[in-house]
Motif scaffolding. Structure first.
Motif, PDB file in Angstrom:
ATOM      1  N   LYS A   1       0.826  -1.203   0.000  1.00  0.00           N
ATOM      2  CA  LYS A   1       0.000   0.000   0.000  1.00  0.00           C
ATOM      3  C   LYS A   1       0.864   1.259   0.000  1.00  0.00           C
ATOM      4  O   LYS A   1       1.892   1.325   0.647  1.00  0.00           O
ATOM      5  N   LYS A   2       0.432   2.258  -0.750  1.00  0.00           N
ATOM      6  CA  LYS A   2       1.116   3.553  -0.790  1.00  0.00           C
ATOM      7  C   LYS A   2       0.507   4.481   0.252  1.00  0.00           C
ATOM      8  O   LYS A   2      -0.699   4.531   0.418  1.00  0.00           O
ATOM      9  N   PHE A   3       1.361   5.200   0.947  1.00  0.00           N
ATOM     10  CA  PHE A   3       0.911   6.140   1.969  1.00  0.00           C
ATOM     11  C   PHE A   3       1.368   7.537   1.613  1.00  0.00           C
ATOM     12  O   PHE A   3       2.408   7.730   0.987  1.00  0.00           O
ATOM     13  N   GLU A   4       0.594   8.522   2.034  1.00  0.00           N
ATOM     14  CA  GLU A   4       1.013   9.911   1.928  1.00  0.00           C
ATOM     15  C   GLU A   4       2.199  10.098   2.874  1.00  0.00           C
ATOM     16  O   GLU A   4       2.240   9.492   3.942  1.00  0.00           O
ATOM     17  N   THR A   5       3.149  10.916   2.493  1.00  0.00           N
ATOM     18  CA  THR A   5       4.315  11.128   3.355  1.00  0.00           C
ATOM     19  C   THR A   5       4.326  12.516   3.997  1.00  0.00           C
ATOM     20  O   THR A   5       5.156  12.785   4.847  1.00  0.00           O
TER      21      THR A   5
END
Length: 146
Positions: free
Chosen positions: A2-6
């Protein structure tokens, strides 16, 4: 994976405040879930704090799951074995003593919620559907000498 906001969300300060709001486990859970989309050092610190220190197990688990999803190496918290809030029995007794001798369970429940929303809310979140029967049992077994 999963991609997360950084980056921190624009409403980070409000979510941080909500995540630490002691009177509402639902608000804390909602904040933890909202923050779980952002992999940022400040959020990881906040989630670690909720995982280790929240009084409601559901909130602890939500924080734990978010940290694991971020790839953090954390231990799953264990459910509380005894009183979540120290001295609850004394508080129940104090509430019971503040009511007339012939009060009902409903009277006790309403008074507890008014006097100690933090305790009411924490146990409601921890006990879930069993809360009402647990609270009634606590009311029945709390004795007051009048």
């Amino acid at each position: 994976m999963k991609k997360f906001e950084t980056e921190l969300p624009e409403n980070y300060d409000a979510l941080k405040k909500q995540a630490n709001y002691t009177s509402s486990w639902r608000d804390r859970l909602n904040a933890v879930q909202a923050l779980s989309a952002y992999k940022h050092e400040k959020i990881i610190d906040l989630l670690n704090n909720r995982m280790k220190n929240d009084t409601v197990y559901k909130v602890q688990i939500a924080a734990y799951e978010a940290l694991v999803a971020f790839g953090e190496k954390v231990e799953k918290p264990a459910p509380a074995r005894f009183d979540i809030i120290k001295g609850t029995d004394k508080i129940f007794l104090r509430v019971k003593k503040s009511l007339p001798k012939d009060h009902t369970y409903e009277d006790f429940k309403v008074k507890l919620e008014k006097m100690r929303i933090d305790i009411f809310n924490t146990y409601e979140g921890e006990k879930g559907e069993a809360f009402d029967s647990w609270l009634k049992d606590m009311w029945e077994t709390t004795t007051s000498q009048r």
